[in-house]
Scaffold this active site. Structure first.
Site, PDB file in Angstrom:
ATOM      1  N   SER A 252     -75.005  -4.239 -46.737  1.00 49.99           N
ATOM      2  CA  SER A 252     -73.904  -5.154 -46.468  1.00 49.99           C
ATOM      3  C   SER A 252     -72.717  -4.837 -47.393  1.00 49.99           C
ATOM      4  O   SER A 252     -72.229  -3.721 -47.398  1.00 49.99           O
ATOM      5  CB  SER A 252     -74.395  -6.595 -46.605  1.00 49.99           C
ATOM      6  OG  SER A 252     -73.465  -7.518 -46.092  1.00 49.99           O
ATOM      7  N   ASP A 346     -76.849  -7.112 -35.105  1.00 52.41           N
ATOM      8  CA  ASP A 346     -76.280  -7.610 -36.363  1.00 52.41           C
ATOM      9  C   ASP A 346     -75.287  -8.729 -36.039  1.00 52.41           C
ATOM     10  O   ASP A 346     -74.274  -8.504 -35.382  1.00 52.41           O
ATOM     11  CB  ASP A 346     -75.568  -6.461 -37.083  1.00 52.41           C
ATOM     12  CG  ASP A 346     -75.096  -6.824 -38.483  1.00 52.41           C
ATOM     13  OD1 ASP A 346     -74.911  -8.022 -38.761  1.00 52.41           O
ATOM     14  OD2 ASP A 346     -74.910  -5.903 -39.294  1.00 52.41           O
ATOM     15  N   HIS A 379     -79.014  -7.851 -39.340  1.00 55.22           N
ATOM     16  CA  HIS A 379     -78.238  -7.406 -40.502  1.00 55.22           C
ATOM     17  C   HIS A 379     -79.115  -7.065 -41.700  1.00 55.22           C
ATOM     18  O   HIS A 379     -78.880  -6.068 -42.382  1.00 55.22           O
ATOM     19  CB  HIS A 379     -77.255  -8.515 -40.884  1.00 55.22           C
ATOM     20  CG  HIS A 379     -76.264  -8.124 -41.933  1.00 55.22           C
ATOM     21  ND1 HIS A 379     -75.222  -7.245 -41.704  1.00 55.22           N
ATOM     22  CD2 HIS A 379     -76.145  -8.510 -43.243  1.00 55.22           C
ATOM     23  CE1 HIS A 379     -74.510  -7.102 -42.809  1.00 55.22           C
ATOM     24  NE2 HIS A 379     -75.048  -7.847 -43.762  1.00 55.22           N
TER      25      HIS A 379
END
Length: 438
Positions: A252, A346, A379
């Site tokens: 991320s 995601d 994610h």
């Protein structure tokens, strides 16, 4: 006499055996292992065609219980082997899924994510086999398994040198070892589970905190390239580090920081971006003589699910928009190899689109890049057998964040991602000068 000797013989070869008054036994192989190792579970002593329910459970460090349920039917010999026996409808997963009891674990309390803070202690898993399906009947057999994050001989060293804060995980042996810096996202703090597992696989790994930990700033506003440069220099001077180059992995926000490091720090030779962005996100970063602007978001595009989860997936500014292109990370400056990993489900931000944009840019400049996209993956792509976390309370935002992911697709993606990460770092960081740590 022969029957009585079976349990001790099995334990000698690393199999956990559980006998019971019912004559049913549940065998785990091994009974102690690393968290990223596959599960091998067999049951014997059942009646042919007997229906049974397998409950798997663990209690995390906060007291939260995660559990899964598999429904099975014994074969003609009265045995179950999860590598051949399909899970039936009505449980947490279906089909032949030998590791399903692990990746299908769900928290009792909504919005809880399985996080291992103290990687020096193992996770304790409990397996309980019950008669029948609905409702489960009497307990037939049970067993336990320890899943560790630090392999035998791996050591953890707290890092508090200069301004750098984190933990260093050293594989056993003299080295020199390929070295990796491990970065997580906007939750802040120090995450060590991936770094400790990488060290257990032969990579000297630094879990690096960059805000909201120890005496670091409590928000992203204090970021500076020099902090990450100092971490790289610390590693390069370590006597057990292979000096030919450093790897960096980020998830991320940690991923765009990893790409930024490679763009400005020549010691970085291999980059893994997991669910990352091709632009600097959320906070500007002072670099060498200039400031890299940040990609922002449009609050009006933030959505909420029916469950009240924060859906951020369409709110980020477009890094390809000329208005925001200055926030693009100049990755073409780097001589590093890049591995980009993204889930197609995601829900945090469009990491697959960001990856494709970065691939195009790097390919145009004839850089070494490979990318993979996983259907059904969300994610939070973690090491194998971490249960799917579709949404959880975000520490920084103080509200539930939607991450996305479908149970089986996400689990299979995590297995493949973990193999690709290790292969990539081995290819680009391990050299003939490295001594075996085995």
């Amino acid at each position: 006499m022969i029957k009585a000797a079976v349990p001790s013989v099995l334990r000698l070869i690393g199999i956990r055996y559980c006998g019971s008054m019912s004559g049913v036994s549940l065998q785990l192989s091994p009974d102690r292992c690393l968290f990223d190792e596959p599960l091998r579970l067999r049951v014997s002593g059942l009646s042919p065609g007997q229906d049974v329910s397998l409950q798997t459970a663990l209690t995390d460090e906060g007291g939260e219980i995660f559990s899964s349920l598999g429904r099975y039917r014994a074969g003609s010999s009265g045995e179950l082997d999860l590598t051949r026996s399909p899970a039936l409808e009505g449980g947490s997963f279906t089909g032949i899924e030998p590791d399903g009891p692990l990746w299908a674990l769900e928290p009792r309390t909504p919005l809880r994510r399985l996080v291992k803070k103290n990687v020096q202690s193992p996770i304790q898993l409990r397996f309980s086999l019950y008669q029948d399906h609905e409702p489960p009947g009497p307990l037939l057999a049970s067993a336990a398994q320890e899943r560790s994050f630090m392999g035998e001989g791996v050591t953890r060293v707290p890092v508090r040198e200069g301004t750098v804060r984190g933990s260093l995980f050293l594989p056993p042996g003299l080295g020199p070892f390929p070295a990796i810096i491990d970065l997580y996202g906007t939750g802040g703090g120090l995450m060590e589970h991936r770094a400790s597992l990488l060290a257990s696989r032969g990579f000297l790994t630094m879990a690096l905190a960059y805000f909201d930990y120890d005496d670091l700033p409590n928000n992203l506003g204090g970021l500076h390239l020099n902090y990450f440069r100092e971490a790289v220099e610390l590693l390069m001077h370590h006597p057990k580090v292979n000096k030919q180059g450093i790897g960096v992995i980020g998830l991320s926000k940690g991923a765009d920081l990893a790409i930024t490091m490679a763009s400005f720090l020549p010691e970085i030779k291999a980059v893994v971006s997991v669910s990352g962005c091709n632009a600097n996100s959320f906070a500007p970063i002072p670099c060498d003589g200039f400031v890299l602007p940040c990609l922002g978001f449009n609050a009006e595009k933030i959505k909420f699910t029916e469950a009240g989860e924060f859906d951020f997936s369409e709110s980020m500014d477009d890094p390809m928009d000329p208005a925001f292109e200055e926030s693009l990370i100049p990755a073409e400056r780097s001589s590093a190899a890049f591995l980009l990993l993204s889930g197609l489900d995601d829900k945090n931000w469009p990491s697959a689109s960001y990856s494709k944009q970065l691939v195009a840019r790097l390919t145009e400049h004839k850089k070494d890049v490979e990318a993979y996209y996983y259907p059904g993956a969300g994610h939070l792509l973690e090491p194998p057998y971490f249960p799917l976390c579709k949404a959880s309370n975000h520490k920084l935002l103080g509200m539930p964040m939607l991450w996305g992911g479908q149970l089986r697709g996400h689990a299979k993606a995590q297995e493949d991602v973990w193999k690709k990460i290790q292969t990539f770092f081995s290819q680009h960081l391990k050299h003939n000068t490295m001594q075996s740590h085995l």
